[in-house]
Design an enzyme around this catalytic site. Structure first.
Site, short mmCIF file in Angstrom:
data_model
loop_
_atom_site.label_atom_id
_atom_site.label_comp_id
_atom_site.label_asym_id
_atom_site.label_seq_id
_atom_site.Cartn_x
_atom_site.Cartn_y
_atom_site.Cartn_z
N ASP A 22 0.77 -1.25 0.00
CA ASP A 22 0.00 0.00 0.00
C ASP A 22 0.80 1.31 0.00
O ASP A 22 1.73 1.47 0.80
CB ASP A 22 -0.87 0.09 1.27
CG ASP A 22 -1.56 -1.19 1.62
OD1 ASP A 22 -1.43 -2.17 0.88
OD2 ASP A 22 -2.21 -1.20 2.67
N GLN A 38 4.16 0.68 2.35
CA GLN A 38 4.39 -0.52 3.14
C GLN A 38 5.61 -1.24 2.56
O GLN A 38 5.60 -1.64 1.39
CB GLN A 38 3.15 -1.42 3.08
CG GLN A 38 1.96 -0.83 3.78
CD GLN A 38 2.10 -0.89 5.29
OE1 GLN A 38 1.90 -1.93 5.89
NE2 GLN A 38 2.46 0.23 5.90
N TRP A 46 6.26 -10.09 1.74
CA TRP A 46 5.68 -9.31 2.83
C TRP A 46 6.29 -9.72 4.17
O TRP A 46 6.50 -10.91 4.41
CB TRP A 46 4.15 -9.53 2.83
CG TRP A 46 3.45 -8.61 3.76
CD1 TRP A 46 2.96 -7.38 3.49
CD2 TRP A 46 3.16 -8.86 5.14
NE1 TRP A 46 2.40 -6.83 4.61
CE2 TRP A 46 2.50 -7.71 5.65
CE3 TRP A 46 3.40 -9.92 6.01
CZ2 TRP A 46 2.07 -7.62 6.96
CZ3 TRP A 46 2.98 -9.83 7.33
CH2 TRP A 46 2.32 -8.68 7.79
N PHE A 82 1.92 -0.81 10.00
CA PHE A 82 0.98 -0.98 8.90
C PHE A 82 0.52 0.38 8.37
O PHE A 82 0.93 1.43 8.83
CB PHE A 82 -0.21 -1.82 9.36
CG PHE A 82 0.06 -3.31 9.41
CD1 PHE A 82 1.35 -3.81 9.37
CD2 PHE A 82 -1.00 -4.21 9.49
CE1 PHE A 82 1.59 -5.19 9.41
CE2 PHE A 82 -0.77 -5.58 9.53
CZ PHE A 82 0.52 -6.07 9.50
N SER A 83 -0.45 0.32 7.46
CA SER A 83 -0.85 1.50 6.68
C SER A 83 -1.46 2.62 7.53
O SER A 83 -1.96 2.39 8.62
CB SER A 83 -1.85 1.09 5.61
OG SER A 83 -1.14 0.42 4.59
N ASP A 143 -5.35 0.87 9.60
CA ASP A 143 -5.29 1.77 8.45
C ASP A 143 -6.03 3.08 8.69
O ASP A 143 -6.94 3.46 7.94
CB ASP A 143 -5.84 1.08 7.18
CG ASP A 143 -5.23 -0.28 6.94
OD1 ASP A 143 -4.14 -0.53 7.47
OD2 ASP A 143 -5.85 -1.11 6.25
C1 FRU Z 1 -3.79 -3.76 2.71
C2 FRU Z 1 -3.16 -4.14 4.03
C3 FRU Z 1 -3.53 -3.15 5.10
C4 FRU Z 1 -2.41 -3.28 6.09
C5 FRU Z 1 -1.24 -3.50 5.19
C6 FRU Z 1 -0.17 -4.36 5.79
O1 FRU Z 1 -3.11 -4.13 1.58
O2 FRU Z 1 -3.53 -5.45 4.39
O3 FRU Z 1 -4.82 -3.39 5.64
O4 FRU Z 1 -2.26 -2.16 6.88
O5 FRU Z 1 -1.73 -4.10 4.01
O6 FRU Z 1 1.00 -4.32 5.05
#
Ligand code: FRU
Length: 481
Positions: A22, A38, A46, A82-83, A143
């Site tokens: 994101d 991210q 990831w 996270f976001s 988020d």
């Molecule tokens: C969306 C998400 C967000 C989260 C992030 C983690 O793509 O799942 O909800 O904050 O990616 O990297």
């Protein structure tokens, strides 16, 4: 980590090395655009999420900076930062993000005086996971989108109540202490999509007002496919409606999917210094195979798109800044193709913009383009006259994808409100990605493709069954140095 740049886009933002998802904290601050994302700098998958950081004067050429947030606090143990969003207050730049551990997710704040070095505040988390309605999940609460309304800060956070996706509204005077107001969706609201019935989270909310309309964007996980809509494993939707700041309730007037392609997720917007509302999304999708993983990078982003609202729909157009990178104009004018195909000298490439209008006659079944065409591979973008739809077919494009969803063909139904006899296209091809803006940005289809060789670059115009007029065809190379 040694990186292979064979598939790196030339004029789209992408992650230098490692993994990126994101876009986060997009903001116009002290005369520059800041882009956070991210980021896992350690590997092309990831994990241990940082906030990567880049800045730009024109949103096309980005300068990479050191990560803005590194997961080094106990409250972001194992999973990371996270976001979230960025907001300026009294000259300081605040990042509000989700601190995630395997057990809980909570909203935290970091602050900077220069937009480069960020310090996490002492009283984190500023919205702990128990500051939620009953039934709110502690593990899926993330988020934050922060914004100011009538001098007060508000924040919308994604989550779920008893397993059903929802969004939560909070209020604050100082960004530090937050009062819960209410959840945005009542499941009994009548709308033609089961988005709040999903088993998952309404991720990455965004909210803004343009052209007198209140717009809410978010990403329902696991939204079921409906006809040719919501075909990706997770979806991105836009809603026009009204947010009640006293109750938190959002009254939905209409809803639509933001992009009808394959690779588009977690869009985020910001207001540019000149007033434009600009959106950038992750130009990838969850749970797919990513062909650049062996190249030690994965993660690219859409062109920044200017938003406007017409008839309750979000229109998207590429920012005008891209036009200053146009080179080698090739004006092909207008021509007809009679049940066959044609191509032109000097009309090829892997990095260009192509504008045209397609007008099939009554006998034509399909008319359009083969792009990135070589002996073995091609990507088809065409108008299917019977379906009244634009089709993006990457089944023969090169490297084959696998995913939890169907990954080779997307179909964008063109509404009866559009002109019936032709379709206008503005297409951006950038090495390993294509964005198709349809009818002035009323629809967009975004997808990545990985042609095997650099000479798979031909452009072919075809018409099946009848005569098609290709009108006002202009191609520009896009060159960014
Ligand atoms: C969306 C998400 C967000 C989260 C992030 C983690 O793509 O799942 O909800 O904050 O990616 O990297």
């Amino acid at each position: 980590m040694e990186v292979n740049n064979r598939y790196r886009p030339a004029y789209h933002m992408s992650v230098p090395a490692g993994w990126g998802n994101d876009p986060n904290g997009l903001i116009f601050y002290k005369g520059q655009c800041h882009f956070f994302y991210q980021y896992n700098p350690h590997a092309p998958h990831w994990g241990t999420i940082h906030w990567g950081h880049a800045v730009s004067d024109d949103m096309i050429k980005w300068t990479h900076l050191p990560p803005a947030l590194v997961p080094n606090e106990p409250y972001e143990r194992e999973l990371g930062c996270f976001s979230g969003t960025a907001i300026e207050d009294k000259g300081l730049l605040y990042l509000m993000y989700t601190a995630a551990t395997p057990e809980i997710q909570q909203q935290c704040l970091a602050v900077s005086e220069d937009g480069l070095y960020f310090e996490k505040v002492k009283n984190n988390p500023v919205i702990p996971c128990d500051n939620q309605p009953e039934g709110g999940s502690h593990r899926d609460f993330r988020d934050p989108k922060v914004f100011k309304h009538d001098g007060t800060f508000y924040c919308i956070v994604g989550g779920n109540i008893s397993g059903k996706g929802n969004l939560f509204l909070y209020r604050s005077d100082d960004l530090m202490s937050w009062q819960y107001i209410g959840h945005l969706f009542e499941p009994q609201q009548h709308i033609p999509t089961p988005f709040f019935n999903v088993d998952g989270v309404c991720e990455c909310p965004d909210y803004f007002v343009i052209d007198g309309e209140e717009v809410l964007l978010f990403n329902p996980q696991n939204h079921p496919t409906m006809g040719y809509h919501y075909e990706n494993v997770h979806s991105s939707v836009a809603m026009c409606g009204h947010l009640d700041y006293e109750t938190g309730r959002f009254t939905i007037r209409n809803v639509h999917e933001l992009d009808a392609g394959f690779d588009f997720y977690a869009p985020q917007t910001f207001t540019h210094g000149d007033g434009r509302q600009i959106m950038i999304a992750w130009k990838e999708m969850w749970f797919r195979t990513y062909p650049t993983v062996p190249h030690n990078w994965i993660g690219s982003y859409t062109l920044p798109r200017v938003l406007s609202i017409k008839e309750g729909r979000v229109y998207q157009e590429p920012i005008k800044e891209i036009e200053s990178y146009r080179r080698h104009k090739r004006d092909l004018g207008s021509f007809k193709v009679d049940n066959g195909y044609t191509s032109f000298n000097h009309c090829h490439g892997q990095c260009y913009e192509l504008n045209l209008s397609i007008k099939p006659d009554g006998k034509t079944k399909r008319a359009g383009l083969k792009l990135l065409k070589g002996g073995m591979h091609e990507t088809s973008i065409y108008y299917d006259v019977h379906k009244r739809a634009l089709v993006f077919d990457r089944s023969k494009a090169g490297t084959v994808y696998e995913g939890r969803d169907e990954t080779t063909v997307r179909t964008c139904i063109i509404n009866t409100a559009d002109p019936v006899d032709h379709v206008d296209l503005r297409i951006f091809v950038d090495i390993s990605g294509i964005e198709v803006f349809i009818n002035g940005g009323r629809y967009v289809m975004t997808g990545n493709v990985y042609p095997e060789t650099v000479d798979e670059d031909r452009v072919e115009f075809f018409s099946d069954g009848g005569v098609t007029e290709f009108n006002d065809v202009v191609k520009y190379a896009i060159v960014v140095k």
